[in-house]
Design a protein around this motif. Structure first.
Motif, PDB file in Angstrom:
ATOM      1  N   ALA A   1       0.830  -1.207   0.000  1.00 24.77           N
ATOM      2  CA  ALA A   1       0.000   0.000   0.000  1.00 24.77           C
ATOM      3  C   ALA A   1       0.864   1.256   0.000  1.00 24.77           C
ATOM      4  O   ALA A   1       0.592   2.212  -0.741  1.00 24.77           O
ATOM      5  CB  ALA A   1      -0.929  -0.018   1.207  1.00 24.77           C
TER       6      ALA A   1
ATOM      7  N   HIS B   1       3.851   1.605  -1.161  1.00 23.14           N
ATOM      8  CA  HIS B   1       4.440   1.781  -2.484  1.00 23.14           C
ATOM      9  C   HIS B   1       3.433   2.403  -3.455  1.00 23.14           C
ATOM     10  O   HIS B   1       3.761   3.346  -4.190  1.00 23.14           O
ATOM     11  CB  HIS B   1       4.935   0.429  -3.019  1.00 23.14           C
ATOM     12  N   LEU B   2       2.209   1.885  -3.419  1.00 18.49           N
ATOM     13  CA  LEU B   2       1.190   2.401  -4.343  1.00 18.49           C
ATOM     14  C   LEU B   2       0.876   3.869  -4.052  1.00 18.49           C
ATOM     15  O   LEU B   2       0.779   4.690  -4.963  1.00 18.49           O
ATOM     16  CB  LEU B   2      -0.085   1.556  -4.245  1.00 18.49           C
ATOM     17  N   TYR B   3       0.737   4.208  -2.760  1.00 16.85           N
ATOM     18  CA  TYR B   3       0.457   5.596  -2.378  1.00 16.85           C
ATOM     19  C   TYR B   3       1.589   6.518  -2.820  1.00 16.85           C
ATOM     20  O   TYR B   3       1.361   7.569  -3.412  1.00 16.85           O
ATOM     21  CB  TYR B   3       0.267   5.720  -0.860  1.00 16.85           C
TER      22      TYR B   3
ATOM     23  N   PHE C   1       3.956   6.049  -5.027  1.00 16.71           N
ATOM     24  CA  PHE C   1       4.070   6.086  -6.485  1.00 16.71           C
ATOM     25  C   PHE C   1       3.016   7.045  -7.063  1.00 16.71           C
ATOM     26  O   PHE C   1       3.312   7.892  -7.906  1.00 16.71           O
ATOM     27  CB  PHE C   1       3.865   4.665  -7.042  1.00 16.71           C
ATOM     28  N   SER C   2       1.793   6.926  -6.528  1.00 20.28           N
ATOM     29  CA  SER C   2       0.701   7.769  -7.024  1.00 20.28           C
ATOM     30  C   SER C   2       0.940   9.230  -6.660  1.00 20.28           C
ATOM     31  O   SER C   2       0.680  10.135  -7.466  1.00 20.28           O
ATOM     32  CB  SER C   2      -0.634   7.307  -6.441  1.00 20.28           C
ATOM     33  N   CYS C   3       1.418   9.498  -5.441  1.00 20.45           N
ATOM     34  CA  CYS C   3       1.698  10.869  -4.999  1.00 20.45           C
ATOM     35  C   CYS C   3       2.724  11.512  -5.928  1.00 20.45           C
ATOM     36  O   CYS C   3       2.557  12.645  -6.387  1.00 20.45           O
ATOM     37  CB  CYS C   3       2.238  10.884  -3.565  1.00 20.45           C
TER      38      CYS C   3
ATOM     39  N   GLU D   1       3.479  10.700  -8.921  1.00 19.98           N
ATOM     40  CA  GLU D   1       2.882  10.855 -10.246  1.00 19.98           C
ATOM     41  C   GLU D   1       2.025  12.120 -10.293  1.00 19.98           C
ATOM     42  O   GLU D   1       2.088  12.895 -11.254  1.00 19.98           O
ATOM     43  CB  GLU D   1       2.039   9.599 -10.553  1.00 19.98           C
ATOM     44  N   ASN D   2       1.249  12.338  -9.206  1.00 21.32           N
ATOM     45  CA  ASN D   2       0.426  13.539  -9.101  1.00 21.32           C
ATOM     46  C   ASN D   2       1.288  14.792  -9.150  1.00 21.32           C
ATOM     47  O   ASN D   2       0.966  15.760  -9.836  1.00 21.32           O
ATOM     48  CB  ASN D   2      -0.363  13.530  -7.791  1.00 21.32           C
TER      49      ASN D   2
ATOM     50  N   LYS E   1       2.796  15.483 -12.488  1.00 22.58           N
ATOM     51  CA  LYS E   1       1.810  16.034 -13.420  1.00 22.58           C
ATOM     52  C   LYS E   1       1.492  17.490 -13.089  1.00 22.58           C
ATOM     53  O   LYS E   1       0.685  18.123 -13.759  1.00 22.58           O
ATOM     54  CB  LYS E   1       0.524  15.204 -13.370  1.00 22.58           C
TER      55      LYS E   1
ATOM     56  N   LEU F   1      -4.142  14.256  -1.720  1.00 27.54           N
ATOM     57  CA  LEU F   1      -2.694  13.977  -1.669  1.00 27.54           C
ATOM     58  C   LEU F   1      -2.210  13.907  -0.216  1.00 27.54           C
ATOM     59  O   LEU F   1      -1.445  13.018   0.167  1.00 27.54           O
ATOM     60  CB  LEU F   1      -1.956  15.086  -2.424  1.00 27.54           C
TER      61      LEU F   1
ATOM     62  N   ALA G   1      -3.292  10.753   1.309  1.00 20.71           N
ATOM     63  CA  ALA G   1      -2.446   9.635   0.852  1.00 20.71           C
ATOM     64  C   ALA G   1      -1.145   9.606   1.637  1.00 20.71           C
ATOM     65  O   ALA G   1      -0.683   8.544   2.076  1.00 20.71           O
ATOM     66  CB  ALA G   1      -2.176   9.766  -0.641  1.00 20.71           C
TER      67      ALA G   1
ATOM     68  N   SER H   1      -6.338  -1.617   3.277  1.00 20.15           N
ATOM     69  CA  SER H   1      -5.310  -0.616   2.961  1.00 20.15           C
ATOM     70  C   SER H   1      -4.857  -0.744   1.513  1.00 20.15           C
ATOM     71  O   SER H   1      -4.674   0.254   0.809  1.00 20.15           O
ATOM     72  CB  SER H   1      -4.091  -0.815   3.865  1.00 20.15           C
TER      73      SER H   1
ATOM     74  N   ALA I   1      -5.290   2.018  -1.461  1.00 15.46           N
ATOM     75  CA  ALA I   1      -4.128   2.509  -2.202  1.00 15.46           C
ATOM     76  C   ALA I   1      -4.332   2.317  -3.707  1.00 15.46           C
ATOM     77  O   ALA I   1      -3.922   3.161  -4.509  1.00 15.46           O
ATOM     78  CB  ALA I   1      -2.871   1.781  -1.732  1.00 15.46           C
TER      79      ALA I   1
ATOM     80  N   PHE J   1      -6.523   4.997  -4.963  1.00 19.30           N
ATOM     81  CA  PHE J   1      -5.772   6.250  -5.122  1.00 19.30           C
ATOM     82  C   PHE J   1      -4.941   6.211  -6.413  1.00 19.30           C
ATOM     83  O   PHE J   1      -4.830   7.203  -7.123  1.00 19.30           O
ATOM     84  CB  PHE J   1      -4.881   6.490  -3.896  1.00 19.30           C
ATOM     85  N   LEU J   2      -4.405   5.042  -6.732  1.00 21.24           N
ATOM     86  CA  LEU J   2      -3.632   4.868  -7.967  1.00 21.24           C
ATOM     87  C   LEU J   2      -4.549   5.112  -9.178  1.00 21.24           C
ATOM     88  O   LEU J   2      -4.173   5.808 -10.134  1.00 21.24           O
ATOM     89  CB  LEU J   2      -3.048   3.451  -8.024  1.00 21.24           C
TER      90      LEU J   2
ATOM     91  N   THR K   1      -5.189   8.635  -9.776  1.00 20.00           N
ATOM     92  CA  THR K   1      -4.025   9.337 -10.324  1.00 20.00           C
ATOM     93  C   THR K   1      -3.926   9.137 -11.842  1.00 20.00           C
ATOM     94  O   THR K   1      -3.533  10.037 -12.564  1.00 20.00           O
ATOM     95  CB  THR K   1      -2.740   8.825  -9.631  1.00 20.00           C
TER      96      THR K   1
END
Lengths: 505, 141
Positions: free
Chosen positions: A300, A302-304, A306-308, A310-311, A314, A322, A325, B18, B22, B25-26, B29
């Motif tokens: 989780a 890692h996904l958060y 990575f997404s942060c 990326e945001n 951008k 954000l 997250a 969790s 996540a 959230f991905l 994004t």
């Protein structure tokens, strides 16, 4: 003439008196006399002589002296008597007399020729011979003792009351030199010599004093914390010189325990290694279940993150989503850290990381971890959990205990049969303890297993190390509880207790 | 904002909340992802339709019914989904027997996205070559 007759009468009377006195002297003298003919026939024997042979005087008359001798002595006797008649000079010899009523005795005979007869003066030398024999034996013993004392590998020394060395053998000298780096000499004072070693001298002085009042004492001297080559360990035994309660001598014996101690240390290390490896194996089991837990927050996080990123890449503005997250990342990383911390504590020797918790919850959590076993094995777990007060427990360690017990049941069960393994776990409050009982419908334990169950390294499993139950017991003990194994009619019954916290009682 | 023509549909079956959050959230994004999560196998199987397309991210160790049971059920049903099993346990060899993909948790998000995008484009090109219309009644439409 009357006067002459009277004189003759007086002389005769005097002569008779003298003869009578002589006879009385012969009869009653404490010396043992026997008068014999040339062929050995007894003609006369006095009371002492008769007493020596143990017969009434009258019974000796006309009997042969040989009759009272052992067969071997008869030969000696005959030979000496004929020699006496030949040489006409006194002869001495020793014979063995066999008295009628008492034990055989050694008699020294002094034979003299008296009016064509032999007058034998007998002397009982049994006691003297015995004493001589004892003396010879004593000399031999002493020789043996000295031989042993000086040539033995056992290091010994004898000291007097002033703690001066009277005697010591070479092994003692070697051991003493190795410990105190000094040579010993006769007459040297032990306590003066070792005064430079305050760590030993007091102990040795106390031990010497105790030994002198009859109390044997032992001290150990070792050279710890050094290389194996330089390591030594000696046992010094202090005691009173044996054989005499009022002995004024002290015996010090030094035994070399170096090799024994080194072997013990090797064994201890080996056991520690085995225990460590078992703990690592046990940890392996736990790690696979905990890794599952650890992977979740990490995945989780890692996904958060990575997404942060990326945001942000951008060019999106920092918004509530954000921030949420990132907060999630924070919470999840703390959670992951806690899991790691618990695993680390488990690896540490015997250290408990306790917290207030409900044993019922701990059991439930552990069983969740064990769910994956159901993929492979057909089993059910019946729970009978009573509401219980909170306990101070190291959750991870108690989880290990429960996991070990459940796995023992699973591993012992023969799943080939159509029977389903049913494990029952009960919890209840008994007085000052919480009692957790484990039972199953498995094959149970053989008498041999029950007998050996408490021994470390005992296992019925092909690949087992035999420390599962030992570790379980240790973990329960570390919590102040007790683990007991019972032999029910069927299966296994194991229960352990956990004490309530002091303020709860 | 331009609408993505063919978003990648991702169905997640995982009891870990969790992880699901996540993944949501991905998906927020990246505009080309659409996600739906099921926290247990039974809910997923109840909702499942053979017309579903996209990627199925399936966890293995879950209470009640595990990922292997789901794979067994899907084996008997028709499905158009690209199944990726995700697990922290070393179950890859067993998973491969079902002829599905495997990702060890925690997985690299970038590699995951590349993988599913590549797979999706391959699928779409095959679909367009065959001039088959996309299933209209998807869960995500």
């Amino acid at each position: 003439m009357a006067t002459q007759r009277e004189l003759v009468y007086i002389l005769k009377r005097n002569l008779d008196t003298s003869k009578k006195e002589f006879d009385e002297f012969f009869d009653f003298t404490p010396a043992c006399y026997v008068m014999i003919e040339k062929d050995g026939t007894i003609e006369k024997i006095n009371f002492a002589g008769a007493a020596l042979i143990g017969e009434s005087r009258i019974k000796f008359i006309q009997k042969n002296f040989n009759f009272y001798l052992s067969s071997h002595s008869q030969v000696i006797f005959k030979k000496n008597i004929s020699c006496l008649y030949e040489t006409e000079s006194a002869t001495y010899f020793v014979v063995e007399v066999i008295p009628k009523k008492s034990a055989r005795c050694m008699v020294e005979i002094q034979a003299t020729l008296f009016k064509g007869k032999s007058l034998l003066l007998l002397k009982n030398i049994t006691e003297i011979r015995k004493a001589e024999q004892e003396l010879i034996e004593s000399k031999k013993s002493l020789e043996l003792f000295e031989n042993l004392f000086y040539n033995t590998n056992s290091a010994r020394a004898i000291l007097n009351l002033q703690y001066q060395f009277i005697v010591f053998n070479s092994p003692f000298e070697r051991a003493f030199t190795r410990i105190f780096s000094t040579k010993i000499t006769h007459g040297m004072n032990l306590l003066n010599k070792i005064s430079d070693f305050p760590e030993f001298s007091t102990r040795i002085k106390v031990s010497c004093e105790e030994a002198l009042i009859g109390k044997e004492s032992v001290i150990y001297i070792e050279n710890p914390g050094c290389k194996i080559e330089a390591y030594y360990c000696y046992e010094l035994n202090f005691r009173l010189f044996p054989g005499n309660l009022h002995s004024n001598k002290l015996v010090i014996q030094i035994k070399d325990f170096t090799n024994r101690k080194l072997n013990e240390q090797k064994l201890f290390k080996l056991r520690a290694d085995i225990s460590n490896s078992a703990r690592t194996n046990a940890l392996g089991e736990m790690a696979s279940t905990l890794a599952h837990e650890l992977n979740q927050p990490l995945a989780a996080i890692h996904l958060y993150s990575f997404s942060c990123l990326e945001n942000l890449k951008k060019g999106k503005e920092v918004n509530e989503k954000l921030i949420n997250a990132l907060k999630k990342i924070e919470i999840l990383s703390v959670h992951a850290g806690e899991i790691l911390h618990k695993m680390k504590n488990f690896m540490k020797h015997g250290e408990l990381c306790t917290e207030y918790c409900d044993i019922n919850d701990v059991i439930q959590t552990t069983l969740n971890f064990l769910e994956y076993h159901k993929q492979e094995f057909n089993f059910d777990i019946d729970l009978y959990l009573s509401p219980l007060p909170f306990l101070r427990l190291d959750k991870i360690k108690i989880m290990q205990v429960i996991s070990n017990l459940v796995q023992n049941s699973i591993e012992a069960f023969e799943f080939d049969t159509n029977k389903k393994l049913i494990i029952t776990i009960k919890t209840r409050l008994i007085d000052k303890f919480i009692k957790v009982s484990f039972s199953d419908n498995g094959p149970g334990m053989t008498k041999e297993t029950i007998r050996n169950i408490n021994k470390s390294c005992y296992t019925t499993k092909v690949n087992g190390v035999g420390l599962g139950l030992a570790i379980t017991r240790t973990l329960i003990k570390a919590h102040g509880g007790k683990l007991e194994i019972k032999k029910p009619v069927q299966g296994v019954l194991i229960h352990f207790t956990l004490p309530l916290p002091e303020n709860e009682i | 904002m331009t609408e993505i023509k063919n978003p990648i549909n991702i169905v997640i079956v995982d009891d870990n909340v969790s992880f699901c959050e996540a993944m949501y959230f991905l998906a927020e994004t990246f505009d080309d992802l659409q996600i739906i999560c099921f926290n247990n196998s039974a809910d997923f199987l109840n909702a499942y339709s053979e017309d579903w397309q996209g990627v199925l991210l399936l966890d293995i160790f879950m209470p009640d019914m595990d990922g292997f049971a789901v794979l067994e059920k899907l084996k008997r049903k028709k499905h158009k989904m690209h199944i990726i099993v995700i697990s922290g346990h070393a179950v890859e060899s067993k998973v491969r027997m079902y002829n599905v993909d495997f990702l060890k948790k925690p997985f690299n998000a970038l590699e995951f996205l590349q993988k599913i995008r590549q797979q999706s484009s391959q699928y779409n090109s095959t679909e367009s070559q065959e001039t088959k219309p996309l299933a209209q009644e998807t869960l995500f439409s």
